[in-house]
Scaffold this motif. Sequence first.
Motif, PDB file in Angstrom:
ATOM      1  N   UNK A  37       0.832  -1.192   0.000  1.00  0.00           N
ATOM      2  CA  UNK A  37       0.000   0.000   0.000  1.00  0.00           C
ATOM      3  C   UNK A  37       0.874   1.253   0.000  1.00  0.00           C
ATOM      4  N   UNK A  38       0.509   2.213  -0.835  1.00  0.00           N
ATOM      5  CA  UNK A  38       1.049   3.567  -0.779  1.00  0.00           C
ATOM      6  C   UNK A  38      -0.123   4.515  -0.573  1.00  0.00           C
ATOM      7  N   UNK A  39       0.174   5.770  -0.240  1.00  0.00           N
ATOM      8  CA  UNK A  39      -0.882   6.688   0.164  1.00  0.00           C
ATOM      9  C   UNK A  39      -0.711   8.052  -0.503  1.00  0.00           C
ATOM     10  N   UNK A  40      -1.810   8.562  -1.035  1.00  0.00           N
ATOM     11  CA  UNK A  40      -1.866   9.925  -1.550  1.00  0.00           C
ATOM     12  C   UNK A  40      -2.793  10.707  -0.629  1.00  0.00           C
ATOM     13  N   UNK A  41      -2.242  11.703   0.068  1.00  0.00           N
ATOM     14  CA  UNK A  41      -3.019  12.460   1.050  1.00  0.00           C
ATOM     15  C   UNK A  41      -3.118  13.920   0.633  1.00  0.00           C
ATOM     16  N   UNK A  42      -4.067  14.612   1.247  1.00  0.00           N
ATOM     17  CA  UNK A  42      -4.351  15.997   0.883  1.00  0.00           C
ATOM     18  C   UNK A  42      -3.863  16.966   1.958  1.00  0.00           C
TER      19      UNK A  42
END
Length: 381
Positions: A37-42
């Motif tokens: 899993x990788x994560x794109x956050x705001x």
Amino acid sequence: MAQGIRVLHVLGNTQLGGAESRVMDLYRHMDRERVRFDFLVHTEKEGHFDKEIKELGGQIFCVPRFRLYNFFSYRKAVKNFFEGHREFQAVQGHITSTASIYLPIAKKAGIPVTIAHARSAGVDKGIKGKMTRWMRRNLSKKADYLFTCSELAGISVFGEKAVREGKTIFIPNAIDCRLFAYNEKKRMELRRKLGIEDKYVIGHVGRFHYAKNHEYLLHIFAELCKKEKLNEDLKNKKSFVLLLLGEGSGMEGARALAEELGIADRVYFLGNRDNIYDYYQAMDYFVYPSRYEGLPGTMVEAQASGLKCVMSDTICREVAVTELVHTMDIRADAALWADYIRETADYQRKSHVEEMQKAGFDVNGQAERMMAFYENGNFDA
């Protein structure tokens, strides 16, 4: 078998919230040689799970937070990101308000699989909520797969037609049920630490946000305190206290209301805790009067730990697995909730881990199903 599948999860942040906790529960139980899993956050702010994500081998990427006035710059930032990161086999969007923007961009950039994941059955009040509904209006047509944690969440995010036609896939909000098994030793240790050994403990876990309805919860608790002298049904006539776990923008307002209601000395604002499972042990009754939810993992956790629960009838019935759960109307007088809690306060507590596991809410089985999906496009592990 495919190897090294990379899945990008799109979230607002990596703080200790419901969606974030469920994704992390899943990631901890994955075979990370098969799926990463990788994560794109705001946000650029460090999150609660950042360190653990990196230790597990994941990466964290950032784009600006979406606001209506920055539509074009947000879209450009997302486009630039995916044009520079085509290494993912799937993108799973948990922020459904902007998924209709970033999922088509990801698809156009060559990401094979796009997933929109509905986790809430409501929206914020006011203009923000209206905008969220407007931006979701065609989302069911803009993702390859539509995941939902409950039927209500699916209808709210994707529309009744998509649910009725079987286009949505139910993904339970699974937890590590064994961590929440009732443990008398842990219960007594934590109650001693908090100084509440001789109290009857009402509990709630959730961020301080409009959806969670903390003001109504505090009014219920105030009614319980008013009726305390009449609580002959309670063994040893214990005094009530309220444990509130979670953080959020509404916390200070809740503190002020507790003062106003004259119950501040009985309300424990405990913030976020990593060992949340221990705090369920310390509780005697779980009260959850939310205005709306997707499928609250906290209700799964409370039942696994053997707690009596009363929740609002706005919450999906899928979460009411055991006989421990009772639903009530949040439009009713808070005194009615207090009366019900008082009348049902005495019960024999025991773990309900097996029931929650059999109902599909255990993360171990769910991790196998999700790995099979990411690798093969179906849920046959």
